[in-house]
Scaffold this motif. Structure first.
Motif, mmCIF file in Angstrom:
data_model
loop_
_atom_site.group_PDB
_atom_site.id
_atom_site.type_symbol
_atom_site.label_atom_id
_atom_site.label_comp_id
_atom_site.label_asym_id
_atom_site.label_seq_id
_atom_site.Cartn_x
_atom_site.Cartn_y
_atom_site.Cartn_z
ATOM 1 N N ASN A 1 0.845 -1.193 0.000
ATOM 2 C CA ASN A 1 0.000 0.000 0.000
ATOM 3 C C ASN A 1 0.882 1.245 0.000
ATOM 4 O OD1 ASN A 1 -1.890 2.022 0.381
ATOM 5 N ND2 ASN A 1 -3.046 0.908 1.923
ATOM 6 N N ASP A 2 1.348 1.610 -1.181
ATOM 7 C CA ASP A 2 2.306 2.718 -1.298
ATOM 8 C C ASP A 2 1.695 4.053 -0.896
ATOM 9 O OD1 ASP A 2 5.034 3.546 -2.255
ATOM 10 O OD2 ASP A 2 3.810 4.806 -3.567
ATOM 11 N N LEU A 3 0.408 4.237 -1.161
ATOM 12 C CA LEU A 3 -0.248 5.499 -0.796
ATOM 13 C C LEU A 3 -0.212 5.708 0.718
ATOM 14 C CD1 LEU A 3 -1.940 7.980 -1.588
ATOM 15 C CD2 LEU A 3 -3.980 6.565 -1.269
ATOM 16 N N ALA A 4 -0.531 4.656 1.480
ATOM 17 C CA ALA A 4 -0.516 4.763 2.937
ATOM 18 C C ALA A 4 0.892 5.033 3.458
ATOM 19 C CB ALA A 4 -1.072 3.481 3.554
ATOM 20 N N ILE A 5 1.888 4.399 2.833
ATOM 21 C CA ILE A 5 3.278 4.622 3.240
ATOM 22 C C ILE A 5 3.677 6.071 2.970
ATOM 23 C CG2 ILE A 5 5.689 4.032 2.736
ATOM 24 C CD1 ILE A 5 4.750 1.168 2.191
ATOM 25 N N ARG A 6 3.334 6.558 1.784
ATOM 26 C CA ARG A 6 3.697 7.933 1.428
ATOM 27 C C ARG A 6 3.049 8.934 2.388
ATOM 28 N NH1 ARG A 6 1.893 8.110 -3.430
ATOM 29 N NH2 ARG A 6 0.114 9.487 -3.197
ATOM 30 N N ARG A 7 1.788 8.697 2.719
ATOM 31 C CA ARG A 7 1.095 9.611 3.639
ATOM 32 C C ARG A 7 1.673 9.538 5.047
ATOM 33 N NH1 ARG A 7 -5.252 9.054 1.610
ATOM 34 N NH2 ARG A 7 -4.979 10.311 -0.274
ATOM 35 N N TYR A 8 2.113 8.355 5.433
ATOM 36 C CA TYR A 8 2.733 8.198 6.748
ATOM 37 C C TYR A 8 4.024 9.021 6.816
ATOM 38 C CZ TYR A 8 3.957 5.726 11.082
ATOM 39 O OH TYR A 8 4.251 5.411 12.389
ATOM 40 N N VAL A 9 4.814 8.949 5.731
ATOM 41 C CA VAL A 9 6.057 9.733 5.673
ATOM 42 C C VAL A 9 5.742 11.223 5.718
ATOM 43 C CG1 VAL A 9 8.057 10.326 4.240
ATOM 44 C CG2 VAL A 9 7.338 7.937 4.438
ATOM 45 N N GLU A 10 4.716 11.638 4.961
ATOM 46 C CA GLU A 10 4.330 13.050 4.946
ATOM 47 C C GLU A 10 3.897 13.512 6.333
ATOM 48 O OE1 GLU A 10 1.309 13.115 1.981
ATOM 49 O OE2 GLU A 10 2.716 13.082 0.294
ATOM 50 N N GLU A 11 3.248 12.621 7.064
ATOM 51 C CA GLU A 11 2.812 12.945 8.422
ATOM 52 C C GLU A 11 4.013 13.144 9.349
ATOM 53 O OE1 GLU A 11 0.289 10.785 11.988
ATOM 54 O OE2 GLU A 11 -0.192 10.296 9.900
ATOM 55 N N ILE A 12 5.033 12.290 9.185
ATOM 56 C CA ILE A 12 6.243 12.430 9.994
ATOM 57 C C ILE A 12 6.938 13.756 9.675
ATOM 58 C CG2 ILE A 12 8.562 11.517 10.417
ATOM 59 C CD1 ILE A 12 7.436 8.719 9.915
ATOM 60 N N GLY B 1 -8.099 -2.902 -9.123
ATOM 61 C CA GLY B 1 -7.440 -3.885 -8.285
ATOM 62 C C GLY B 1 -7.260 -3.378 -6.868
ATOM 63 N N SER B 2 -6.078 -3.581 -6.328
ATOM 64 C CA SER B 2 -5.835 -3.199 -4.932
ATOM 65 C C SER B 2 -4.875 -2.019 -4.827
ATOM 66 C CB SER B 2 -5.267 -4.397 -4.163
ATOM 67 O OG SER B 2 -4.089 -4.864 -4.792
ATOM 68 N N SER B 3 -4.942 -1.101 -5.791
ATOM 69 C CA SER B 3 -4.030 0.040 -5.799
ATOM 70 C C SER B 3 -4.716 1.297 -5.261
ATOM 71 C CB SER B 3 -3.511 0.301 -7.216
ATOM 72 O OG SER B 3 -2.759 1.500 -7.260
ATOM 73 N N PRO B 4 -4.583 1.601 -3.971
ATOM 74 C CA PRO B 4 -5.185 2.817 -3.413
ATOM 75 C C PRO B 4 -4.666 4.083 -4.094
ATOM 76 C CG PRO B 4 -4.512 1.332 -1.660
ATOM 77 C CD PRO B 4 -3.909 0.799 -2.934
ATOM 78 N N ASP B 5 -3.388 4.057 -4.499
ATOM 79 C CA ASP B 5 -2.797 5.223 -5.158
ATOM 80 C C ASP B 5 -3.545 5.541 -6.448
ATOM 81 O OD1 ASP B 5 -1.033 7.268 -5.059
ATOM 82 O OD2 ASP B 5 0.762 6.059 -5.191
ATOM 83 N N ALA B 6 -3.783 4.513 -7.277
ATOM 84 C CA ALA B 6 -4.489 4.712 -8.542
ATOM 85 C C ALA B 6 -5.924 5.171 -8.291
ATOM 86 C CB ALA B 6 -4.486 3.413 -9.353
ATOM 87 N N ILE B 7 -6.565 4.585 -7.299
ATOM 88 C CA ILE B 7 -7.953 4.946 -6.996
ATOM 89 C C ILE B 7 -8.038 6.389 -6.509
ATOM 90 C CG2 ILE B 7 -9.861 4.501 -5.412
ATOM 91 C CD1 ILE B 7 -9.193 1.525 -5.634
ATOM 92 N N ALA B 8 -7.080 6.820 -5.679
ATOM 93 C CA ALA B 8 -7.073 8.203 -5.194
ATOM 94 C C ALA B 8 -6.967 9.181 -6.361
ATOM 95 C CB ALA B 8 -5.915 8.408 -4.219
ATOM 96 N N ASN B 9 -6.147 8.849 -7.352
ATOM 97 C CA ASN B 9 -6.020 9.702 -8.541
ATOM 98 C C ASN B 9 -7.330 9.760 -9.317
ATOM 99 O OD1 ASN B 9 -3.323 10.317 -8.087
ATOM 100 N ND2 ASN B 9 -2.575 8.562 -9.253
ATOM 101 N N GLU B 10 -8.000 8.612 -9.458
ATOM 102 C CA GLU B 10 -9.259 8.571 -10.201
ATOM 103 C C GLU B 10 -10.348 9.350 -9.470
ATOM 104 O OE1 GLU B 10 -9.257 7.472 -13.225
ATOM 105 O OE2 GLU B 10 -7.169 6.883 -12.921
#
Length: 350
Positions: free
Chosen positions: A9-20, A185-194
């Protein structure tokens, strides 16, 4: 502090980093995060981690896809890999400066990764896993993400107008959320863009399955053929409706020009074969027309023998305008479409 983030789940990881990164006191000026990616050596990581912050009392170092280098399949390989990261472990044992926050950002890695196993044994290392979202989790993610963007969904069957011979393109799903979940599929990143694209497209109204089908790439190829059909049939409404969807979806104008030009070249070939007395079967075989030969022949005849040449000249002029920057991409393309539509009077509907 050392943090390890990994999973699909790359989107969740990226947001976690942004939060830090964004967790710094608003009154404090933070040094820009240092990012290390690609082929990174242990010396580079240690060097960045031990560099004192310049503007503040906190420094963030983000190392991407480093731990995955130590994935191994055999015991011998594991020993060799372990030996190669030992110098890093020695530094970790002595401790990084308290001013440094070291983040390892990874994709999917094995639980048996030798470096990951070692890092788990350190008390000052925080490890977070972000696994692939399952169906229900994905649906919940879509609903939450949509709510943040002010999107509202409405269930119901597809209602948009389609020609009788194109009914096969109509989506059977009646829930736009489920259509999004199954299409990406299971790509939250792609879904967020859509979802971001949908938010701009619907402008506050509720999102239907037709909106998802048209805007989110689910039916991109069908929309391209709708554009080509509209142009070749002289149908301005069909042409510009498809054009608007493709522009909104970020379709390349030059790729559309190339596709349309290919159809006109094919019609020129059909015209020559008709003049040569070839049968429909021979025309279909040589031009790779798998269905719709009668419609293709009708278009070729309606276009006229010099029609394909005129069409290609229009498309070449549009392509030149794009490459020289003398006209805006969208303006140049729509101007070309208007001229192409005049070449093919709309077919009479019975």
């Amino acid at each position: 502090m050392i943090t390890v983030l990994y999973g699909s789940n790359d989107l969740a990881i990226r947001r976690y980093v942004e939060e830090i990164v964004g967790s710094t006191n608003s009154s404090e000026t933070l040094d820009p995060p240092t990012k290390l990616t690609g082929t990174v050596s242990i010396d580079e990581i240690v060097g960045a981690a031990f560099t004192a912050p310049f503007f503040s009392n906190r420094r963030i170092v983000i190392v991407e896809n480093f731990i995955q280098n130590f994935e191994s399949k055999g015991s011998r390989s594991r020993k060799e890999k372990k030996a190669s990261f030992e110098p890093l472990l020695e530094v970790l044992e002595t401790g990084f400066p308290k001013t440094t926050e070291l983040i390892f950002r990874e994709g999917e890695i094995s639980q048996r990764n030798p470096l990951l196993e070692k890092l788990k044994s350190f008390k000052d290392v925080k490890i977070e896993v972000f696994p692939e979202l399952r169906t229900q989790e994905l649906v919940a993610f879509i609903e939450n993400e949509a709510s943040l963007k002010g999107l509202r969904f409405t269930k119901g069957p597809s209602k948009r107008s389609l020609p009788q011979d194109e009914e096969w393109r109509r989506p059977t799903e009646t829930d736009p959320v489920k259509l999004l979940a199954t299409s990406f599929g299971s790509s939250p990143d792609a879904i967020a863009n859509e979802l971001a694209k949908l938010s701009l497209y619907v402008q506050g109204r509720e999102v239907s399955v037709d909106d998802v089908d048209l805007i989110c790439g689910v039916e991109r190829q069908a929309t391209v053929w709708q554009l080509i059909d509209g142009v070749l049939d002289g149908d301005a409404r069909k042409t510009y409706d498809a054009c608007a969807v493709l522009f909104f979806s970020g379709e390349s104008v030059q790729s559309l020009i190339s596709l349309i030009a290919g159809r006109y070249r094919m019609l020129a070939s059909v015209q020559e074969m008709l003049e040569g007395g070839f049968s429909y079967e021979e025309i279909s075989s040589r031009n790779n027309i798998r269905f719709g030969i009668q419609k293709t022949v009708s278009r070729a005849r309606r276009l006229g023998f010099d029609g394909p040449q005129k069409a290609l000249e229009i498309l070449v002029a549009a392509d030149y305008a794009l490459k020289t920057g003398s006209m805006n991409d969208q303006v140049a393309f729509e101007h070309a479409l208007a001229r192409l539509l005049l070449l093919s009077p709309i077919a009479t509907r019975r």
